[in-house]
Design an enzyme around this catalytic site. Structure first.
Site, mmCIF file in Angstrom:
data_model
loop_
_atom_site.group_PDB
_atom_site.id
_atom_site.type_symbol
_atom_site.label_atom_id
_atom_site.label_comp_id
_atom_site.label_asym_id
_atom_site.label_seq_id
_atom_site.Cartn_x
_atom_site.Cartn_y
_atom_site.Cartn_z
ATOM 1 C CG ASP A 103 -1.867 -1.119 1.294
ATOM 2 O OD1 ASP A 103 -2.168 -1.667 0.214
ATOM 3 O OD2 ASP A 103 -2.309 -1.460 2.405
HETATM 4 N N1 URA Z 1 -1.266 -5.932 3.864
HETATM 5 C C1 URA Z 1 -1.758 -4.667 3.873
HETATM 6 O O1 URA Z 1 -2.803 -4.408 4.461
HETATM 7 N N2 URA Z 1 -1.058 -3.723 3.233
HETATM 8 C C2 URA Z 1 0.106 -3.944 2.593
HETATM 9 O O2 URA Z 1 0.710 -3.025 2.037
HETATM 10 C C3 URA Z 1 0.608 -5.256 2.597
HETATM 11 C C4 URA Z 1 -0.109 -6.237 3.241
#
Ligand code: URA
Length: 242
Positions: A103
């Site tokens: 993310d």
């Molecule tokens: N899980 C999440 O919620 N975000 C990420 O970036 C990676 C795994």
């Protein structure tokens, strides 16, 4: 392949840099100075040297990036900086992309490569590649949460595979926790959603491991380096040409 492309692919610089090197007579082919960027390299038989050092052509490149917060795991985007914008121009080889997504507000280990077969293998749900995250949590994570993770958490659209939740620190006054979470899948916002299903919230998320690769703590956020020979060898478990 043209000599300028060949040398750029060897990692010596951009095509413009290479043209300068050629003009400065720093390149030889089979022992003779070559100045033309258009020279057609025969990869089977030609020996290409730069400043006297023989160059070996790389088909694939692999970079270990400590992704900072605020950049997106994509190859291009109209309005946001991407992880490729963090690479030196000469390292932005054709076809390079991030293996999986973090993310925008997640930081930590991200592998960048142009080896599609490797990415496919590492991301295949069948391979169950473990991903380990360190998460700062708003709320106190409990043994019950550990059990829920171990059983698999029921989310709106799927039930997660069994995952491992390790509680590292709990501050009962501030009602916060520091945990490690290991999952073998990679669904959208998966860690955040699993924590939210326990009634708590991830306030900071860092990826520490993906399969055999670990975050290099000496890499500042936003910095990257090539994989070491040992790291590259560790990827042989995926059974694809490297
Ligand atoms: N899980 C999440 O919620 N975000 C990420 O970036 C990676 C795994």
């Amino acid at each position: 392949m043209r000599l300028d492309k060949y040398l750029a692919d060897c990692g010596l610089g951009s095509r413009t840099d290479i043209k300068t090197f050629l003009k400065k007579k720093r390149v030889t082919v089979n022992g003779k100075i070559e100045t033309s960027p258009k020279y057609q390299v025969n990869q089977e038989t030609d020996s290409v040297c730069f400043d006297g050092l023989e160059q070996s052509y790389e088909t694939f490149v692999y970079y270990l990036l400590n992704k900072p917060k605020g950049v997106i795991s994509a190859t291009e985007d109209k309005s946001h900086r991407t992880v490729l914008d963090l690479l030196e121009v000469s390292d932005r080889k054709k076809g390079i992309f991030p293996v999986g997504r973090l993310d925008k507000d997640t930081h930590g280990l991200l592998l960048l490569t142009n080896n599609g077969a490797l990415a496919h293998a590492m991301l295949s749900p069948k391979k169950h590649v473990d991903k380990r995250y360190r998460a700062q949590i708003e709320g106190v994570m409990t043994e019950d949460d550990q059990k829920s993770f171990a059983e698999g958490i029921v989310l709106k659209d799927f039930t997660s595979q069994p995952a491992q939740l390790t509680i590292l620190e709990v501050d009962t006054d501030l009602e916060t926790s520091l945990v490690d979470i290991c999952i073998a899948e990679g669904k959208f916002h998966q860690v955040k959603r699993m924590v939210a299903a326990c009634g708590k919230e991830v306030t900071d998320l860092q990826r520490l491991q993906m399969g055999p690769l670990s975050l290099d703590e000496t890499l500042e956020q936003g910095n990257y380096r090539r994989l070491t020979d040992q790291e590259l060898e560790s990827l042989a478990v995926f059974g694809v040409p490297l």
